[in-house]
Design a protein around this motif. Structure first.
Motif, mmCIF file in Angstrom:
data_model
loop_
_atom_site.group_PDB
_atom_site.id
_atom_site.type_symbol
_atom_site.label_atom_id
_atom_site.label_comp_id
_atom_site.label_asym_id
_atom_site.label_seq_id
_atom_site.Cartn_x
_atom_site.Cartn_y
_atom_site.Cartn_z
ATOM 1 N N ILE A 185 3.729 2.105 -2.701
ATOM 2 C CA ILE A 185 4.727 1.295 -2.000
ATOM 3 C C ILE A 185 4.048 0.218 -1.165
ATOM 4 N N CYS A 186 2.958 0.585 -0.516
ATOM 5 C CA CYS A 186 2.240 -0.393 0.306
ATOM 6 C C CYS A 186 1.658 -1.517 -0.537
ATOM 7 N N GLY A 187 1.485 -1.275 -1.843
ATOM 8 C CA GLY A 187 0.935 -2.304 -2.711
ATOM 9 C C GLY A 187 1.957 -3.267 -3.249
ATOM 10 N N ILE A 188 3.228 -3.010 -3.013
ATOM 11 C CA ILE A 188 4.276 -3.904 -3.498
ATOM 12 C C ILE A 188 4.255 -5.191 -2.688
ATOM 13 N N LYS A 189 4.383 -6.286 -3.375
ATOM 14 C CA LYS A 189 4.231 -7.589 -2.731
ATOM 15 C C LYS A 189 5.549 -8.097 -2.137
ATOM 16 N N LYS A 190 5.496 -8.494 -0.900
ATOM 17 C CA LYS A 190 6.549 -9.278 -0.248
ATOM 18 C C LYS A 190 7.926 -8.614 -0.280
ATOM 19 N N VAL A 191 7.982 -7.297 -0.135
ATOM 20 C CA VAL A 191 9.275 -6.614 -0.124
ATOM 21 C C VAL A 191 10.077 -7.048 1.099
ATOM 22 N N GLU A 192 11.367 -7.327 0.912
ATOM 23 C CA GLU A 192 12.236 -7.792 1.994
ATOM 24 C C GLU A 192 13.138 -6.676 2.529
ATOM 25 N N ASP A 207 7.986 11.996 8.133
ATOM 26 C CA ASP A 207 6.597 12.278 8.453
ATOM 27 C C ASP A 207 5.930 11.006 8.963
ATOM 28 N N GLU A 208 5.680 10.964 10.273
ATOM 29 C CA GLU A 208 5.124 9.756 10.879
ATOM 30 C C GLU A 208 3.728 9.457 10.348
ATOM 31 N N THR A 209 2.929 10.492 10.142
ATOM 32 C CA THR A 209 1.559 10.298 9.683
ATOM 33 C C THR A 209 1.511 9.638 8.315
ATOM 34 N N LEU A 210 2.385 10.116 7.414
ATOM 35 C CA LEU A 210 2.418 9.553 6.064
ATOM 36 C C LEU A 210 3.029 8.162 6.040
ATOM 37 N N MET A 211 4.000 7.927 6.928
ATOM 38 C CA MET A 211 4.725 6.666 6.903
ATOM 39 C C MET A 211 3.974 5.538 7.603
ATOM 40 N N ARG A 212 3.061 5.876 8.478
ATOM 41 C CA ARG A 212 2.421 4.848 9.311
ATOM 42 C C ARG A 212 1.725 3.746 8.512
ATOM 43 N N PRO A 213 0.983 4.076 7.429
ATOM 44 C CA PRO A 213 0.368 2.994 6.651
ATOM 45 C C PRO A 213 1.387 2.021 6.085
ATOM 46 N N LEU A 214 2.531 2.526 5.692
ATOM 47 C CA LEU A 214 3.589 1.678 5.161
ATOM 48 C C LEU A 214 4.062 0.690 6.218
ATOM 49 N N PHE A 215 4.209 1.172 7.444
ATOM 50 C CA PHE A 215 4.642 0.289 8.527
ATOM 51 C C PHE A 215 3.579 -0.756 8.826
ATOM 52 N N ASN A 216 2.320 -0.373 8.753
ATOM 53 C CA ASN A 216 1.244 -1.327 9.022
ATOM 54 C C ASN A 216 1.322 -2.519 8.078
ATOM 55 N N GLU A 217 1.676 -2.252 6.818
ATOM 56 C CA GLU A 217 1.705 -3.301 5.814
ATOM 57 C C GLU A 217 2.989 -4.115 5.855
ATOM 58 N N LYS A 218 4.111 -3.470 6.162
ATOM 59 C CA LYS A 218 5.407 -4.088 5.915
ATOM 60 C C LYS A 218 6.068 -4.667 7.164
ATOM 61 N N ILE A 219 6.055 -3.900 8.242
ATOM 62 C CA ILE A 219 6.779 -4.356 9.424
ATOM 63 C C ILE A 219 6.136 -5.614 9.985
ATOM 64 N N ASN A 220 6.987 -6.562 10.370
ATOM 65 C CA ASN A 220 6.570 -7.834 10.966
ATOM 66 C C ASN A 220 5.882 -8.770 9.970
ATOM 67 N N SER A 221 6.007 -8.506 8.665
ATOM 68 C CA SER A 221 5.456 -9.447 7.677
ATOM 69 C C SER A 221 6.614 -10.056 6.904
ATOM 70 N N ASN A 222 6.864 -9.616 5.674
ATOM 71 C CA ASN A 222 7.991 -10.149 4.904
ATOM 72 C C ASN A 222 9.239 -9.282 5.017
ATOM 73 N N LEU A 223 9.083 -8.096 5.560
ATOM 74 C CA LEU A 223 10.193 -7.152 5.571
ATOM 75 C C LEU A 223 11.311 -7.601 6.503
ATOM 76 N N LYS A 224 12.519 -7.681 5.967
ATOM 77 C CA LYS A 224 13.692 -8.048 6.751
ATOM 78 C C LYS A 224 14.466 -6.818 7.202
ATOM 79 N N VAL A 225 14.515 -5.801 6.337
ATOM 80 C CA VAL A 225 15.253 -4.582 6.660
ATOM 81 C C VAL A 225 14.446 -3.368 6.197
#
Length: 427
Positions: A185-192, A207-225
């Motif tokens: 999921i973290c490798g998907i480009k420009k998910v909105e 699971d915060e530990t598992l989800m944290r890398p996803l947030f590092n990549e997505k939140i505050n970049s291209n992600l709208k929701v």
């Protein structure tokens, strides 16, 4: 009509196409949306076809003959609700395909068929639903797409896509127990729009530990929701980047993940399970705080470091256990507060807590324009301490159904702009 390039047969009611259609040697666009045609085999002879739209048609199986449409650029099978089969070695033959739409089709995908999608080197737009998440090829999401709306798992009926999200170009939805790894999921480009649903068979919580890398990549970049939901338990966490709004409903606040939302402006808490919120980071940009039906929450003290830019404070709980709302020191930090609304809280006897000190204190709500106190059965006063309150900007004061409130405050009170008070005592 051999030179005809565009043919629109929208809503065609006959079950088969005329055999003479293959005489259209130069046909490039064919529309059969909402048609009753069942046999599309003959379309495979239209080898010059570039655009084929069969939206909302009654097609049941995609014909093998369609593999001959090697010039096809766009294929739209959206909402073909009877389409359950997609034969092997057909998709991969559509080598020029750029746009492929299959949302709303109950196709029983196989691994081999999905793997063929990766072979379409020119594909830039893809929409599809994959109910069985065990058939996903590895690195299925590695392909760069300009536009996609993909759901993995049982989303179609349980979690239909919201109308306000449809216009986004890149949407991904999957269930948390699916074979889609968070690394992928973290490798998907420009998910909105990214939606994660907890499976009813998954005993684990978010699971915060598992989800944290996803947030590092997505939140505050291209992600709208970003949305995490447990439909069975009605639990939900939703982040909307445009308004900088975070909504947490009927679950514990994931403090570790919350730290990723450093530019949060609006926080909505609905029926959260926390008694207190420890470790909450400094929300310096927080402007709006809604706390609704959080019956277990005992205090807002942990928010005090985040109140310097708060403009709206709304607290509502029908039978809540909130014991402490605002201390004098917290009140002094509310320098930007413009609106305060306190509703339906049985346990409150005062809004600003009297800390028992004998000294007088000056408390100024510089920018407060509206103060609303309604349905507070046990409220006696705004503050029982001998504090001096100043409301230089207050223009609207609403006190409604607070039967035990006799005075506003025993200390001095300044409200130079307040000319009318709406007061109703009856419950």
């Amino acid at each position: 009509m051999p030179k005809l390039k565009v043919l629109n047969l929208f809503g065609l009611q006959q079950s088969s196409l005329p055999s003479s259609i293959d005489l259209l040697r130069n046909l490039q666009t064919l529309c059969l949306d909402y048609s009753k045609v069942k046999d599309f085999t003959i379309i495979g002879r239209l080898k010059t076809l570039k655009v084929l739209s069969l939206q909302n048609s009654v097609i049941e199986e995609f014909p093998i003959e369609m593999s001959q449409l090697t010039q096809l650029r766009l294929l739209d099978l959206s909402n073909c609700w009877k389409l359950e089969g997609m034969p092997t070695n057909v998709i991969s033959q559509l080598s020029q395909l750029e746009d492929f739409f299959l949302k709303g089709c109950p196709i029983k995908w196989k691994y081999e068929e999905l793997a063929e999608l990766k072979l379409l080197s020119k594909l830039t737009s893809l929409e599809l639903d994959i109910k069985d998440n065990n058939v996903l090829p590895r690195d299925f999401f590695s392909k760069e797409l300009k536009r996609y709306k993909i759901s993995v798992g049982d989303w179609f009926f349980r979690y239909p896509i919201k109308s306000n999200l449809v216009e986004n170009l890149r949407i991904l939805k999957f269930q948390s127990n699916s074979t889609v790894s968070l690394e992928e999921i973290c490798g998907i480009k420009k998910v909105e729009v990214l939606c994660i649903a907890k499976s009813s068979n998954d005993a684990k919580d978010l699971d915060e530990t598992l989800m944290r890398p996803l947030f590092n990549e997505k939140i505050n970049s291209n992600l709208k929701v970003f949305e995490w939901i447990d439909g069975r338990e009605k639990r939900r966490i939703c982040w909307q980047s445009q308004s900088k709004t975070l909504t947490i409903c009927n679950t514990n606040i994931p403090i570790g993940l919350l730290k990723r939302f450093y530019n949060l402006k609006k926080l909505e808490l609905f029926e959260i399970q926390n008694k207190e919120i420890k470790g909450l980071f400094d929300l310096r940009d927080l402007e709006v705080l809604h706390v609704l039906s959080c019956h277990r929450l005992m205090s807002l003290l942990s928010f005090s470091a985040s109140f310097q830019n708060l403009k709206v404070l709304n607290i509502c709980s029908y039978h809540g256990l909130v014991m402490k709302l605002i201390t004098p020191s917290m009140a002094k930090s509310l320098v930007q507060l413009r609106e305060m609304s306190i509703h339906y809280i049985e346990t409150f006897t005062e809004i600003v807590e009297y800390e028992g000190d004998a000294t007088t204190m000056d408390i100024v709500f510089d920018n407060l324009n509206k103060l609303s106190l309604t349905n507070l059965e046990n409220l006696i006063c705004f503050c029982s301490g001998n504090y001096s309150f100043s409301f230089p900007s207050l223009e609207r004061l609403i006190i409604e159904r607070c039967p035990n409130m006799k005075i506003f405050s025993p200390g001095s009170l300044s409200t130079p702009k307040l000319h009318n008070v709406y007061y109703e005592k009856k419950l």
